[in-house]
Structure formats: structure tokens, C-alpha cells
Motif scaffolding. Structure first.
Motif, short mmCIF file in Angstrom:
data_model
loop_
_atom_site.label_atom_id
_atom_site.label_comp_id
_atom_site.label_asym_id
_atom_site.label_seq_id
_atom_site.Cartn_x
_atom_site.Cartn_y
_atom_site.Cartn_z
N ALA A 105 0.85 -1.19 0.00
CA ALA A 105 0.00 0.00 0.00
C ALA A 105 0.88 1.24 0.00
CB ALA A 105 -0.92 0.00 1.21
N PHE A 106 0.56 2.18 -0.86
CA PHE A 106 1.37 3.38 -1.03
C PHE A 106 0.54 4.64 -0.82
CE2 PHE A 106 3.25 0.00 -3.56
CZ PHE A 106 4.58 0.07 -3.20
N ASP A 107 1.21 5.68 -0.34
CA ASP A 107 0.57 6.97 -0.16
C ASP A 107 0.52 7.77 -1.45
OD1 ASP A 107 0.29 7.05 2.89
OD2 ASP A 107 2.42 6.60 2.64
N ALA A 108 1.45 7.50 -2.35
CA ALA A 108 1.48 8.17 -3.65
C ALA A 108 2.12 7.24 -4.67
CB ALA A 108 2.28 9.47 -3.57
N VAL A 109 1.61 7.31 -5.89
CA VAL A 109 2.20 6.59 -7.02
C VAL A 109 2.54 7.62 -8.09
CG1 VAL A 109 1.86 4.90 -8.84
CG2 VAL A 109 0.93 4.46 -6.56
N LEU A 110 3.78 7.57 -8.57
CA LEU A 110 4.28 8.50 -9.57
C LEU A 110 4.49 7.78 -10.89
CD1 LEU A 110 7.12 10.12 -7.36
CD2 LEU A 110 4.66 10.64 -7.36
N ALA A 111 4.13 8.43 -11.99
CA ALA A 111 4.30 7.82 -13.31
C ALA A 111 4.67 8.93 -14.29
CB ALA A 111 3.03 7.12 -13.75
N PHE A 112 5.96 9.16 -14.45
CA PHE A 112 6.42 10.26 -15.31
C PHE A 112 6.87 9.72 -16.67
CE2 PHE A 112 7.56 11.87 -10.94
CZ PHE A 112 6.47 12.71 -10.84
N ASN A 113 6.24 10.23 -17.72
CA ASN A 113 6.62 9.89 -19.09
C ASN A 113 6.55 8.38 -19.35
OD1 ASN A 113 7.29 12.66 -19.75
ND2 ASN A 113 9.08 12.37 -18.44
N VAL A 114 5.49 7.76 -18.85
CA VAL A 114 5.38 6.31 -19.02
C VAL A 114 4.01 5.84 -19.47
CG1 VAL A 114 4.83 5.87 -16.58
CG2 VAL A 114 5.92 4.08 -17.93
N THR A 127 -4.74 -0.78 -11.61
CA THR A 127 -3.79 -1.39 -10.68
C THR A 127 -3.21 -0.34 -9.73
OG1 THR A 127 -3.22 -3.07 -12.31
CG2 THR A 127 -1.69 -2.76 -10.49
N ILE A 128 -2.90 0.83 -10.27
CA ILE A 128 -2.40 1.93 -9.43
C ILE A 128 -3.42 2.27 -8.35
CG2 ILE A 128 -1.89 4.41 -9.46
CD1 ILE A 128 -0.60 3.89 -12.26
N HIS A 129 -4.69 2.32 -8.74
CA HIS A 129 -5.76 2.63 -7.78
C HIS A 129 -5.77 1.61 -6.65
CE1 HIS A 129 -9.91 3.01 -6.25
NE2 HIS A 129 -9.83 4.27 -6.65
N ARG A 130 -5.59 0.32 -6.98
CA ARG A 130 -5.59 -0.73 -5.96
C ARG A 130 -4.41 -0.60 -5.01
NH1 ARG A 130 -7.26 -4.27 -10.27
NH2 ARG A 130 -5.12 -5.02 -10.48
N LEU A 131 -3.28 -0.15 -5.53
CA LEU A 131 -2.07 -0.04 -4.71
C LEU A 131 -2.07 1.18 -3.79
CD1 LEU A 131 0.62 -1.01 -7.39
CD2 LEU A 131 -0.03 -2.37 -5.38
N LEU A 132 -2.91 2.14 -4.07
CA LEU A 132 -2.95 3.36 -3.28
C LEU A 132 -3.83 3.22 -2.04
CD1 LEU A 132 -3.20 6.20 -5.96
CD2 LEU A 132 -1.48 6.05 -4.15
N LYS A 133 -3.40 3.85 -0.96
CA LYS A 133 -4.24 3.96 0.22
C LYS A 133 -5.39 4.93 -0.08
CE LYS A 133 -0.24 3.42 3.29
NZ LYS A 133 0.61 4.10 4.33
N PRO A 134 -6.50 4.83 0.65
CA PRO A 134 -7.59 5.79 0.45
C PRO A 134 -7.09 7.22 0.59
CG PRO A 134 -8.31 3.98 1.86
CD PRO A 134 -6.82 3.81 1.66
N GLY A 135 -7.44 8.06 -0.36
CA GLY A 135 -6.99 9.45 -0.35
C GLY A 135 -5.59 9.65 -0.90
N GLY A 136 -4.94 8.56 -1.35
CA GLY A 136 -3.59 8.66 -1.87
C GLY A 136 -3.55 9.36 -3.22
N PHE A 137 -2.35 9.84 -3.57
CA PHE A 137 -2.18 10.63 -4.79
C PHE A 137 -1.58 9.81 -5.93
CE2 PHE A 137 -1.92 13.93 -1.44
CZ PHE A 137 -2.97 14.73 -1.86
N PHE A 138 -2.14 9.99 -7.11
CA PHE A 138 -1.56 9.47 -8.35
C PHE A 138 -1.08 10.69 -9.14
CE2 PHE A 138 -2.70 7.81 -12.83
CZ PHE A 138 -1.38 7.45 -13.06
N ILE A 139 0.24 10.79 -9.31
CA ILE A 139 0.85 11.96 -9.95
C ILE A 139 1.56 11.48 -11.21
CG2 ILE A 139 2.42 13.90 -9.67
CD1 ILE A 139 2.08 13.59 -6.63
N SER A 140 1.16 12.04 -12.35
CA SER A 140 1.71 11.55 -13.61
C SER A 140 2.01 12.70 -14.57
CB SER A 140 0.72 10.58 -14.28
OG SER A 140 -0.50 11.24 -14.59
N LYS A 141 2.92 12.43 -15.49
CA LYS A 141 3.13 13.31 -16.64
C LYS A 141 3.21 12.42 -17.86
CE LYS A 141 6.98 15.75 -17.62
NZ LYS A 141 7.97 16.84 -17.55
N THR A 142 2.39 12.74 -18.86
CA THR A 142 2.19 11.83 -19.98
C THR A 142 2.24 12.58 -21.31
OG1 THR A 142 0.70 10.52 -18.58
CG2 THR A 142 0.63 10.10 -20.95
#
Length: 207
Positions: A105-114, A127-142
Motif C-alpha cells: 500500500a502506497f501513499d502516492a504513485v508517480l508515473a512520469f513519461n510512461v 492497478t495503481i488505484h488498488r495499490l494506493l491507500k484511500p486518499g492517496g495521490f496518483f501523480i503523472s506526466k504523460t
């Protein structure tokens, strides 16, 4: 070994030597990302390449697990830990679909240029959603090359057939945002860093 892994393994050494093309945009991306990070967080980065971004963000978090599908990329990244200055960083050669991170379980998941390099983007986000804790952040650059017109998408497709480019999805901003929102996220910030490359920065919170 699949075609994508072979491509990035072959490109790893050259990728490691290549400087960041737009330092200003990269700096803006890091600054906006740090805004959502805290020293107590357990963070996951996917598509970490040779690990430079993970090392720069490591002082802002409690622990960061940085992953990439390319073992060659991860070998280069692990060499950067030899100085012992980043005890809260772990590099791992894996992809989300392997299931090796299941149960964590993670507080934030980062996905830059991927994300634009992923064949099934909704499944990746799910899958990212499942790995995040409630209220966790998904931060990406695409990279959203769909915003640049058809010519670039055609050019990349030709280059890929010749072995000079990886698989790339042709995304538009609204399409990407909708994919993220549909998988149970609330989008709270967007930006373009850099705008000239149609690099869509998105911060989303798990609902």
C-alpha cells in the motif's frame, strides 16, 4: 523477453547519458510533485528509468520504491545507490502487471513519461488505484501526441516498425483525464510541462 523490454534494455546506456532536454519544465514537474509529498509517505514510482527522478524526490518522502520494466535500466539505477546517500530508495525491475507489488500500500504513485508507453492504460491505472491507500495521490506526466496532429503519430509508427521507437499511444488530454477519472480518481491539478511537447501533468486523488 518481450519487445518493449528488449527495446528499453538496448536503449538504457544511451538513455542514461542523455541530459534532460528541458530543465525548466523538469524542475516545474518536480516542484509541483513535491507539493503533495511528505516525509512520512511510502511512495511508488513506475517507469523510473535509470532512477534520477526517484533520487531527487527521495529527500521529500519516507521511502520510495522505483520500478521499471527494463532490468538494464534498473542496473544503472542501482549503481547510483553505491554512495549510500539514499537509504530510503529501492529499485526493482518489474511492471505492474507482474503482480509483484500486490498486497503493498502506497501513499502516492508517480508515473512520469510512461503511461503513453503502456499498451493497456486503463488496466495500468486500475492497478495503481488498488495499490494506493484511500486518499492517496496518483501523480503523472504523460506525452499526449494526439494533440500534435496525425503526422507525429504516423512518424512514430514508422519508426517503431524500423526498431527506432517503442510502442506509443496517441493520446489527447481529455482522453487521458477521462481514463484516470473513470478508474476512481478525482483530478485536482493539471498542467503542461513543457507545453511544446504536450506533456500533460495530472495530480489525482483516490476516492
Amino acid at each position: 523477453m518481450d519487445q518493449d523490454t528488449k527495446f528499453w534494455d538496448k536503449a538504457a546506456a544511451k538513455y542514461a547519458r542523455k541530459p534532460v532536454r528541458n530543465q525548466t519544465a523538469y524542475g516545474e514537474t518536480l516542484d509541483r510533485t513535491r507539493h503533495y509529498l511528505t516525509p512520512d509517505q511510502n511512495v511508488l514510482e513506475i517507469g523510473c528509468g535509470t532512477g534520477s527522478t526517484a533520487l531527487l524526490l527521495a529527500p521529500s518522502v519516507g521511502h520510495i520504491t522505483a520500478t521499471d520494466l527494463s532490468p538494464a535500466m534498473i542496473t544503472i539505477a542501482q549503481d547510483k545507490l553505491a554512495d549510500g546517500n539514499h537509504p530510503n530508495v529501492r529499485f526493482q525491475a518489474t511492471r505492474l502487471s507482474d503482480g509483484s507489488l500486490a498486497g503493498q500500500a502506497f501513499d502516492a504513485v508517480l508515473a512520469f513519461n510512461v503511461l503513453h508507453l503502456v499498451r493497456d492504460i486503463p488496466a495500468e491505472i486500475r492497478t495503481i488505484h488498488r495499490l494506493l491507500k484511500p486518499g492517496g495521490f496518483f501523480i503523472s506526466k504523460t506525452g499526449c501526441i494526439g494533440e500534435a496532429g496525425r503526422f507525429l503519430a504516423i512518424l512514430i509508427a514508422v519508426m517503431r516498425k524500423l526498431g527506432f521507437a517503442p510502442f506509443v499511444n496517441s493520446l489527447r488530454y481529455g482522453e487521458l483525464d477521462a481514463m484516470i477519472a473513470c478508474e476512481g480518481f478525482e483530478i485536482i491539478e493539471t498542467g503542461l510541462y513543457p507545453a511544446s511537447d504536450h506533456a500533460r501533468f495530472v495530480v489525482a486523488r483516490k476516492l
